[in-house]
Design a protein around this motif. Structure first.
Motif, PDB file in Angstrom:
ATOM      1  N   GLU A  33      45.962  10.258   7.293  1.00  0.00           N
ATOM      2  CA  GLU A  33      47.092  10.524   6.391  1.00  0.00           C
ATOM      3  C   GLU A  33      47.634  11.948   6.625  1.00  0.00           C
ATOM      4  N   ASN A  84      49.051  12.409  10.280  1.00  0.00           N
ATOM      5  CA  ASN A  84      50.424  11.907  10.426  1.00  0.00           C
ATOM      6  C   ASN A  84      51.461  12.910   9.934  1.00  0.00           C
ATOM      7  N   VAL A  85      51.122  13.621   8.855  1.00  0.00           N
ATOM      8  CA  VAL A  85      52.058  14.610   8.313  1.00  0.00           C
ATOM      9  C   VAL A  85      52.361  15.681   9.366  1.00  0.00           C
ATOM     10  N   ASN A 135      51.557  15.377  12.641  1.00  0.00           N
ATOM     11  CA  ASN A 135      51.682  14.813  13.975  1.00  0.00           C
ATOM     12  C   ASN A 135      50.612  15.354  14.928  1.00  0.00           C
ATOM     13  N   PRO A 139      55.609  20.549   4.744  1.00  0.00           N
ATOM     14  CA  PRO A 139      55.471  19.186   5.266  1.00  0.00           C
ATOM     15  C   PRO A 139      54.639  18.276   4.353  1.00  0.00           C
ATOM     16  N   THR A 186      56.823  17.049   1.481  1.00  0.00           N
ATOM     17  CA  THR A 186      57.853  16.056   1.783  1.00  0.00           C
ATOM     18  C   THR A 186      57.284  14.766   2.356  1.00  0.00           C
ATOM     19  N   LYS A 187      56.142  14.848   3.044  1.00  0.00           N
ATOM     20  CA  LYS A 187      55.694  13.655   3.784  1.00  0.00           C
ATOM     21  C   LYS A 187      54.480  12.935   3.218  1.00  0.00           C
TER      22      LYS A 187
END
Ligand code: MN
Ligand code: MN
Length: 306
Positions: A271, A274-275, A277, A301, A304-305
């Motif tokens: 999780e 992924n935020v 990358n 990040p 927002t993600k």
């Protein structure tokens, strides 16, 4: 009535020096002000205060009924538990607005610069007030510390200008040398326990009703922490479970290579991966080139993600 001037929990050098500088500013305005901290100060801050012959501020953890000024945060989670019962008169900060509420109108300064001490420098200047030599010295050090010697992406021209002018007041012309000396102090971690290292600059953020604990250690060379990493990860795991954090993230910043190792402890590491990358190795660790600032490159990040 005394105005207590404080910054955030787990005080860093900017929080400590900005509290002292802000107290000085308020005193020059004829008010009764006193710098305080919310806990033990770090080795780098001790070095700076000793160098400029200034006392370590007293520790306080309750502000009910007190007049206070706040520097270097507006996040209630980073302030005393009874912050809502204090009378907030003044704020100078360079973070996102963190949700603080006040009962009365107040004086507030916010600028997206590299250090709270840069904002305070600008206030001194605007009010034509003379900054005492030793206060100029600690402000200069705080700006170099918070901008990681101007390498952090949070650095602005205002920070460089402030250091230049503060250096003139102190009479110190080798500012970079002093900055490197500070770096050496904060990189001497041999005798630090893993939990002390994690707590040195740990902040908890409430994001979408989940709690993220994010810490940062800045070292001349990130490999200095290599042998401590297994223990650090264990402590991060413990911290997460004891406080029901969604995740615990630690940045081990390499100042020379200008990037950070990111250590991630979470129920579902992917999780977080992924935020940003990224993909962690089997030790929950990944090197991220150019990652220097929690405030600018990690918290936004996640907001927002996640
Ligand atoms: Mn700070
Ligand atoms: Mn700061």
């Amino acid at each position: 009535m005394t105005i207590y001037v404080m910054g955030h929990k787990n005080p860093d050098t900017d929080t400590v020096m900005a509290s002292i500088a802000c107290s000085e500013l308020l005193r020059l305005r004829g008010l009764d002000a006193k710098p305080v901290v919310q806990g033990e100060i770090n080795p780098e801050s001790k070095f700076v205060l000793e160098k400029f012959n200034i006392d370590i501020p007293e520790i306080i953890n309750s502000v009910e009924g007190k007049n206070i000024a706040i520097v270097d945060t507006t996040n209630p989670a980073h302030l005393p538990h009874d912050i809502d019962k204090a009378n907030i008169l003044f704020i100078a900060d360079h973070h996102n607005l963190g949700g603080l509420k006040t009962a009365s109108p107040l004086e507030i300064y916010a600028q997206p610069v590299g250090s709270s001490c840069t904002i305070l420098y600008n206030i001194f200047k605007n009010e034509n007030r003379e900054i005492p030599k030793n206060v100029a010295g600690i402000m200069m050090c705080a700006i170099m510390s918070d901008t990681i010697l101007f390498k952090s992406p949070t650095t602005t021209e205002f920070d460089k200008m402030a250091v230049e002018n503060l250096a003139k007041i102190t009479g110190i012309n080798k500012t970079l040398e002093l900055g490197l000396e500070m770096l050496k102090v904060k990189s001497s971690i041999e005798n630090e326990t893993p939990i002390d290292l994690i707590n040195r600059d740990l902040k908890v953020f409430d994001i979408k009703d989940k709690k993220f604990a994010i810490g940062q250690i800045e070292l001349i060379d990130a490999s200095m922490a290599e042998s401590k990493k297994p223990e650090i990860l264990k402590e991060m795991e413990k911290l997460k479970n004891e406080n029901s954090y969604h995740s615990v993230i630690l940045l081990i910043t390499d100042i020379m290579k200008e990037g950070s190792e990111m250590l991630i402890v979470a129920d579902d590491v992917s999780e977080i991966e992924n935020v940003f990358n990224v993909k962690c190795d089997e030790n929950h660790c990944v090197w991220v080139d150019g990652l220097m600032s929690r405030k600018k490159q990690v918290v936004p990040p996640l907001e927002t993600k996640i």
